[in-house]
Design a protein around this motif. Structure first.
Motif, PDB file in Angstrom:
ATOM      1  N   LYS A  99     -63.745 150.606  64.138  1.00 32.04           N
ATOM      2  CA  LYS A  99     -64.216 149.728  65.217  1.00 32.04           C
ATOM      3  C   LYS A  99     -64.900 148.465  64.681  1.00 32.04           C
ATOM      4  O   LYS A  99     -64.657 147.360  65.178  1.00 32.04           O
ATOM      5  N   ALA A 100     -65.745 148.633  63.668  1.00 32.03           N
ATOM      6  CA  ALA A 100     -66.464 147.473  63.115  1.00 32.03           C
ATOM      7  C   ALA A 100     -65.489 146.457  62.539  1.00 32.03           C
ATOM      8  O   ALA A 100     -65.643 145.239  62.732  1.00 32.03           O
ATOM      9  N   GLU A 101     -64.466 146.959  61.837  1.00 32.11           N
ATOM     10  CA  GLU A 101     -63.470 146.060  61.256  1.00 32.11           C
ATOM     11  C   GLU A 101     -62.654 145.375  62.353  1.00 32.11           C
ATOM     12  O   GLU A 101     -62.316 144.188  62.237  1.00 32.11           O
ATOM     13  N   LYS A 102     -62.338 146.118  63.409  1.00 37.04           N
ATOM     14  CA  LYS A 102     -61.589 145.526  64.523  1.00 37.04           C
ATOM     15  C   LYS A 102     -62.381 144.401  65.173  1.00 37.04           C
ATOM     16  O   LYS A 102     -61.843 143.333  65.460  1.00 37.04           O
ATOM     17  N   ASP A 103     -63.672 144.643  65.397  1.00 39.21           N
ATOM     18  CA  ASP A 103     -64.519 143.617  66.008  1.00 39.21           C
ATOM     19  C   ASP A 103     -64.563 142.369  65.141  1.00 39.21           C
ATOM     20  O   ASP A 103     -64.511 141.234  65.632  1.00 39.21           O
ATOM     21  N   SER A 104     -64.656 142.596  63.825  1.00 39.04           N
ATOM     22  CA  SER A 104     -64.694 141.474  62.887  1.00 39.04           C
ATOM     23  C   SER A 104     -63.393 140.681  62.915  1.00 39.04           C
ATOM     24  O   SER A 104     -63.396 139.449  62.922  1.00 39.04           O
ATOM     25  N   LEU A 105     -62.274 141.404  62.945  1.00 34.44           N
ATOM     26  CA  LEU A 105     -60.967 140.740  62.969  1.00 34.44           C
ATOM     27  C   LEU A 105     -60.747 139.987  64.274  1.00 34.44           C
ATOM     28  O   LEU A 105     -60.203 138.874  64.270  1.00 34.44           O
ATOM     29  N   ILE A 106     -61.144 140.570  65.382  1.00 33.01           N
ATOM     30  CA  ILE A 106     -60.995 139.905  66.681  1.00 33.01           C
ATOM     31  C   ILE A 106     -61.761 138.586  66.684  1.00 33.01           C
ATOM     32  O   ILE A 106     -61.267 137.553  67.138  1.00 33.01           O
ATOM     33  N   ALA A 107     -62.984 138.624  66.144  1.00 31.88           N
ATOM     34  CA  ALA A 107     -63.796 137.402  66.070  1.00 31.88           C
ATOM     35  C   ALA A 107     -63.138 136.383  65.152  1.00 31.88           C
ATOM     36  O   ALA A 107     -63.141 135.177  65.432  1.00 31.88           O
ATOM     37  N   TRP A 108     -62.546 136.871  64.052  1.00 28.47           N
ATOM     38  CA  TRP A 108     -61.888 135.958  63.101  1.00 28.47           C
ATOM     39  C   TRP A 108     -60.681 135.274  63.740  1.00 28.47           C
ATOM     40  O   TRP A 108     -60.524 134.057  63.633  1.00 28.47           O
ATOM     41  N   PHE A 109     -59.834 136.034  64.421  1.00 29.08           N
ATOM     42  CA  PHE A 109     -58.667 135.448  65.066  1.00 29.08           C
ATOM     43  C   PHE A 109     -59.085 134.461  66.155  1.00 29.08           C
ATOM     44  O   PHE A 109     -58.480 133.394  66.310  1.00 29.08           O
ATOM     45  N   ALA A 110     -60.119 134.809  66.904  1.00 28.60           N
ATOM     46  CA  ALA A 110     -60.592 133.918  67.955  1.00 28.60           C
ATOM     47  C   ALA A 110     -61.099 132.611  67.360  1.00 28.60           C
ATOM     48  O   ALA A 110     -60.874 131.526  67.902  1.00 28.60           O
ATOM     49  N   ALA A 111     -61.785 132.703  66.213  1.00 30.09           N
ATOM     50  CA  ALA A 111     -62.345 131.512  65.565  1.00 30.09           C
ATOM     51  C   ALA A 111     -61.255 130.555  65.113  1.00 30.09           C
ATOM     52  O   ALA A 111     -61.408 129.338  65.177  1.00 30.09           O
TER      53      ALA A 111
END
Length: 392
Positions: A237-249
């Motif tokens: 979950k933590a990695e998914k949240d990080s990746l979602i934020a990265w793609f959004a950025a």
């Protein structure tokens, strides 16, 4: 290096590492190694002058390979390439053992790469890989560095909208990663790269996957969705949240939701329906599509949006194809006619300044749209249709 300081480096707590070494210097200002360690913090922070001051202090106490190495890194950071190379050459004179020599060569290559001397650094590591091919450990270290280089070059090219190069570089990274089984490698042996350069090598496999996903998104490749889902499936979950934020950025995710419904539907239906969906995606215009049935099967998160995924069985009643991708492929490499050149010009005027070709080059057709003859600018079919009006 004390374990508490090493751990601070690895998790990126540089202020803690700075405090540890400053206190050590205050307690014993005659120990050369403490200045080298604090210089490592300055290197990570990009404070090159402060790093040079500490390494010069260290070398003044005791001339060491480690001190000269960090002097070389700091000089590369200031893009003083010749002086940096000389510092590394002096460090090599003090190193003993093949493994230590090989590691120093790799660190020099990374410092060279960070000074934007990408081609020189890559050639250097490739030559090393050939030289050390019979040494499994050294060869794998070369492979890891090459993968990192290609991944960063791919990301830079993608950010500059140089699509051909971004695809070329990320494919090269994947080729090497597959050959050396990167996903299964023990990355703990490359701690030096984490400490000195902040690489986080244990996430290198994830890095090249997320870069590949971003590149596929920006080139409107139909493999983007599957790449994204595979990447997310491998994360907690933590990695998914990080990746979602990265793609959004990086805004690559904004083109996902629209295409995702069609691609998820195709994947969930029978193979025949999937083929129909992919075929429809390649057509320019569809006059009429009849929806036979709709059923909600789940939801999926892309960036900050939640996309409702639907399975849709469709039947095309009547279609009129103006121009297919197959027909366009026949024109790849040819210059656009006057009417198309004008259409591109109108569309380009509506794009940001960095997307415009200031030199006024003619536009050449590619499989994804058009690029200027100079090779530095491009526009996709989707952008052309949206911003340039209807194609004749």
């Amino acid at each position: 290096m004390p374990k508490i300081a090493l751990d601070a480096f690895i998790i990126g707590n540089l202020s803690q590492a700075m405090d540890i070494f400053t206190e050590a210097i205050t307690a014993d200002a005659s120990n050369y190694i403490y200045y080298v360690y604090r210089a490592t913090v300055y290197v990570r922070l990009g404070k090159w002058d402060a790093a040079l001051e500490d390494v010069d202090q260290s070398i003044g106490i005791e001339r060491s390979a480690l001190g000269l190495m960090f002097k070389g890194i700091a000089l590369y950071g200031k893009t003083l390439v010749k002086e940096a190379s000389r510092a590394f050459d002096r460090a090599l004179q003090l190193v003993t053992g093949d493994s230590a020599t090989h590691l120093l060569f790799l660190i020099k290559a990374i410092a060279t790469f960070n000074a934007n001397e990408h081609d020189e650094a890559l050639v250097h590591v490739k030559d090393m890989a050939e030289t050390y091919h019979d040494s499994a450990a050294d060869f794998l270290a070369c492979s890891v560095v090459q993968i990192y280089f290609y991944a960063e070059m791919a990301f830079t090219a993608a950010q500059g909208n140089i699509r051909d190069k971004s695809i070329e570089y990320i494919n090269a990274a994947f080729k090497i990663a597959t050959a050396c089984s990167l996903e299964k490698m023990d990355m703990s042996v490359y701690t030096e790269f984490d400490v000195i350069f902040g690489w986080n090598v244990k996430s290198l496999w994830q890095k090249i996957n997320k870069y590949r996903c971003l590149i596929l998104l920006r080139t409107c490749n139909i493999e983007a969705l599957e790449c994204y889902r595979t990447l997310m499936d491998s994360c907690d979950k933590a990695e998914k949240d990080s990746l979602i934020a990265w793609f959004a950025a990086y805004k690559g995710v904004k083109c996902m939701p629209c295409g995702s419904q069609k691609q998820l539907a195709a994947a969930a239906t029978t193979s025949m329906n999937a083929e129909v969906e992919v075929k429809q995606a390649s057509l320019e215009k569809v006059v009429e599509t009849k929806v036979v049935g709709t059923k909600v099967v789940g939801t999926e998160v892309f960036g900050t949006e939640v996309v409702e995924t639907k399975v849709i069985e469709t039947k095309v009643v009547e279609t009129e194809v103006v121009e297919t991708n197959v027909e366009r492929e026949k024109k790849v490499g040819s210059a656009a006619d006057e009417k198309m050149q004008e259409k591109i010009k109108q569309a380009i005027e509506r794009l940001p300044k960095d997307r415009k070709c200031a030199n006024g080059y003619a536009w050449i057709q590619t499989s994804n749209g058009f690029k200027c003859a100079g090779g530095g600018h491009s526009i996709s079919w989707e952008e052309l249709e949206k911003l340039g009006g209807s194609e004749n």
